[in-house]
Design an enzyme around this catalytic site. Structure first.
Site, short mmCIF file in Angstrom:
data_model
loop_
_atom_site.label_atom_id
_atom_site.label_comp_id
_atom_site.label_asym_id
_atom_site.label_seq_id
_atom_site.Cartn_x
_atom_site.Cartn_y
_atom_site.Cartn_z
N GLU A 37 0.87 -1.17 0.00
CA GLU A 37 0.00 0.00 0.00
C GLU A 37 0.91 1.22 0.00
OE1 GLU A 37 -2.73 0.23 3.30
OE2 GLU A 37 -3.43 2.20 2.65
N ARG A 264 5.27 -12.72 9.87
CA ARG A 264 5.96 -11.49 9.51
C ARG A 264 7.31 -11.44 10.23
NH1 ARG A 264 3.54 -6.60 10.25
NH2 ARG A 264 5.15 -5.70 11.55
N LYS A 274 4.41 0.73 9.38
CA LYS A 274 4.50 2.00 8.65
C LYS A 274 3.87 3.14 9.44
CE LYS A 274 3.04 0.15 4.78
NZ LYS A 274 2.57 -0.04 3.40
P1 ATP Z 1 3.00 -2.28 8.03
O1 ATP Z 1 2.62 -3.31 9.06
O2 ATP Z 1 4.41 -1.88 8.08
O3 ATP Z 1 2.08 -1.11 8.00
P2 ATP Z 1 1.59 -3.36 5.88
O4 ATP Z 1 1.28 -4.80 5.95
O5 ATP Z 1 0.50 -2.44 6.17
O6 ATP Z 1 2.89 -3.05 6.69
P3 ATP Z 1 1.68 -3.35 3.07
O7 ATP Z 1 2.10 -2.26 2.18
O8 ATP Z 1 0.26 -3.74 3.07
O9 ATP Z 1 2.17 -2.94 4.50
O10 ATP Z 1 2.60 -4.62 2.88
C1 ATP Z 1 2.93 -5.17 1.64
C2 ATP Z 1 3.29 -6.60 1.85
O11 ATP Z 1 4.39 -6.71 2.74
C3 ATP Z 1 2.15 -7.38 2.47
O12 ATP Z 1 2.01 -8.59 1.76
C4 ATP Z 1 2.58 -7.60 3.88
O13 ATP Z 1 2.05 -8.80 4.36
C5 ATP Z 1 4.11 -7.64 3.76
N1 ATP Z 1 4.73 -7.24 5.02
C6 ATP Z 1 4.51 -6.11 5.72
N2 ATP Z 1 5.23 -6.11 6.86
C7 ATP Z 1 5.92 -7.28 6.89
C8 ATP Z 1 6.84 -7.88 7.82
N3 ATP Z 1 7.18 -7.28 8.94
N4 ATP Z 1 7.36 -9.09 7.50
C9 ATP Z 1 7.03 -9.69 6.35
N5 ATP Z 1 6.17 -9.19 5.44
C10 ATP Z 1 5.62 -7.99 5.70
MG MG Z 2 -1.24 -3.85 4.86
#
Ligand code: ATP
Ligand code: MG
Length: 568
Positions: A37, A264, A274
């Site tokens: 995102e 994760r 984020k």
């Molecule tokens: P955040 O928790 O940092 O806000 P998010 O999941 O909201 O991250 P996205 O932009 O939706 O951020 O993430 C893109 C991809 O990265 C998704 O498939 C998510 O599952 C993966 N992802 C995010 N954080 C991690 C992490 N700590 N370890 C592994 N994969 C991750």
């Molecule tokens: Mg997300």
């Protein structure tokens, strides 16, 4: 390259895919996606997901990994983030080719799918307020209640939903909800919202839309539209999987991807969210998303971490289904391992102490030879000027040396790396403060290169620079942003600064570095002998303004941890 060559480590996801290929599920195709995102910069956790998704695709003949921006929330998303995400993925070493997509490309299709759901009686326009919706939802222990709008006739739903699209209603007045089961033990299945009204400009579609689809609805259908075979996401989406499947089942799509969840990445001393990283930026706890203390890929890059080190780290931690916290020392270990072979050695004095070699001729300058990297003879040699007045590190001298201090002290002889043996004969102090401001030494001309002819041994070796030839530099020393070693995600928020390390940045402004560093390229990495790995700051460095960031010290704490583990 065959799959077995490319992927020595086999995890449960790769096992699932191997099984699918055996049974010719998906006609032997492997299509993954990385779906960020664009509401922030990528961090080291995302690197795990990128390595996994792009990695799996690359291990299979014809395998594909799409980059899809999940841009369904117009309020938080910006072009700046889209650009940074692309830069960071390329930097990590992955390429989406022509497979760049945006969920917003599918807004019309998604709208049509929503209409279809309404027409089959599986979605309705609900006009409860946010507050009422929460009350009707129930709790983990109590079932929810049906919305009074749940049985709106299909025609009325269609008219209202079309009205929502046409901008006839204000934000929050209506939503479109899936009609599933308000008593489901899974809260995600209690008639989740699939569209809401947001009269906001979108960074790609402008003002074309004033209704936006929710993640659960948009994600599964975007996966399906793109022909994704394996939709890999993190564990927090496990309870969303029934909903993912429900939408695809109701809508009878041709492609029904399989959602697979993995744990994760959590890192000690590190926040990986984020939202929280954005807070650090907005509250100016750090100097932007690319501050070298940030766990963002842009921050790590500016700190001097290499893509190879991050990829090796991701391969080593693997993927599992159980949450755990990885020791940040492991990441640092891979960075040191990579920089050890990559980084040229140079000499830099961070806290200079003036040394005059009394018996060295006043105007003489020698060019002494030094290897650039003992790990790699191909990196060649360079010449370092040596003269009568030098700088050494303040820490390398003690007037009253304690036991086991083998460096310079009054009357003691040490080696200057690549140069000569020197012996301290006199100490000059500031009359007022009593601080040592200058040392007088003699050198032994028979020890050129730092080796004595007569087999005389010294215990200490110091790095040094020639005062007249060295260059002034600024050096930034970084420490962890968070003092707590467990993952700080839960603890650190706008209301809890207690865990922020107030000493995470130390700026040294009177460092002296050897003249070869005038030609450093911004972003390039070095080992400052005995001090650690440093890189020329990619933002502030220029040949007139030498600025180096300390990537890491030389001490590999992970190696120690491993040694201790082996012993037990
Ligand atoms: P955040 O928790 O940092 O806000 P998010 O999941 O909201 O991250 P996205 O932009 O939706 O951020 O993430 C893109 C991809 O990265 C998704 O498939 C998510 O599952 C993966 N992802 C995010 N954080 C991690 C992490 N700590 N370890 C592994 N994969 C991750
Ligand atoms: Mg997300």
């Amino acid at each position: 390259m065959t799959a077995s060559e490319a992927s020595p480590s086999v995890d449960f996801i790769r096992n699932i895919i191997a099984e699918d290929l055996k049974t010719n599920k998906n006609n032997g195709r492997v299509v993954t996606r990385f779906p960020p995102e664009p509401n922030g910069y990528l961090h080291i956790g995302h690197a795990k997901s990128i390595c996994l998704n792009f990695g799996i695709a690359s291990e299979h003949k014809g395998g594909i990994c799409n980059l899809r921006f999940d841009d369904t929330n117009p309020c938080k998303e910006e072009v700046e983030y889209v650009d940074s995400i692309k830069t960071d993925i390329r930097w990590l070493g992955f390429d989406w080719g022509d497979r760049l997509f945006y969920t917003s490309d599918y807004f019309e299709k998604l709208y049509q799918y929503a209409l279809q759901l309404i027409k089959i009686g599986k979605a309705y326009v609900c006009s409860l307020s946010d507050q009422e919706t929460r009350e009707y939802r129930g709790t983990l222990t109590e079932p929810g209640k049906n919305s009074p709008y749940r049985n709106r006739p299909i025609e009325e739903n269609l008219a209202l939903f079309e009205g929502m699209r046409a901008g006839k209603f204000e934000d929050g007045l209506h939503v479109l909800r899936a009609k599933i089961d308000m008593a489901s033990p899974n809260l995600n299945m209690r008639d989740p919202t699939i569209y809401r009204i947001r009269c906001a400009e979108h960074h790609r579609t402008g003002n074309t839309w004033c209704i936006y689809p929710m993640y659960d609805f948009a994600h599964c259908l975007s996966d399906s539209i793109e022909g994704i075979t394996h939709s890999i996401c993190t564990l927090e989406f496990e309870n969303n999987r029934p909903l993912y499947d429900w939408f695809l089942d109701q809508l009878k799509v041709d492609c029904h991807p399989q959602q697979i969840e993995f744990a994760r990445l959590n890192l000690s001393h590190t926040v990986l969210s984020k939202r929280k990283l954005l807070e650090l930026v907005e509250q100016k706890q750090v100097n932007g998303w690319d501050d070298p203390r940030m766990p963002t890929l842009s921050g790590l890059r500016r700190r001097g971490y290499t893509p190879e080190a991050i990829r090796n780290f991701c391969e080593r931690i693997g993927v599992a289904k159980r949450d755990s916290i990885v020791d940040i020392a492991l990441l640092e270990h891979y960075v040191r391992e990579d920089l050890n072979i990559r980084a040229p050695r140079v000499m830099a004095v961070l806290r200079p102490l003036r040394v005059v070699i009394d018996n060295y001729p006043e105007d003489q300058v020698e060019e002494l030879v030094a290897e650039n990297n003992p790990e790699d003879p191909d990196m060649g040699i360079r010449k370092i000027p040596f003269s009568r007045v030098l700088y050494i590190e303040q820490d390398d001298f003690r007037e009253d040396p304690p036991k086991k201090f083998f460096r310079l002290a009054p009357g003691r002889e040490i080696r200057l790396k690549h140069a000569y043996y020197i012996k301290c004969v006199r100490v000059v102090k500031d009359e007022q403060t009593g601080q040592v401001i200058e040392l007088h030494c003699t050198y032994d001309p028979e020890t050129r290169g730092g080796w004595s002819q007569d087999g005389r041994k010294v215990r200490g070796t110091s790095h040094w620079v020639s005062a007249a030839h060295s260059l002034l530099a600024q050096v930034r020393i970084y420490d962890y942003l968070f003092v707590k070693s467990e993952s700080s995600d839960e603890k650190v928020g706008s209301d809890d600064k207690a865990y922020i390390n107030s000493n995470s940045l130390e700026t040294l402004t009177s460092c002296r570095v050897e003249p070869s560093l005038a030609n450093a390229a911004s972003g390039s990495c070095y080992q400052f002998l005995r001090q650690g790995y440093f890189c020329a700051d990619s933002v502030d460095f220029s040949s007139e303004n030498l600025v180096f960031n300390r990537t890491l010290s030389l001490r590999d704490t992970w190696a120690k941890i491993e040694k201790a583990q082996k012993k037990t």
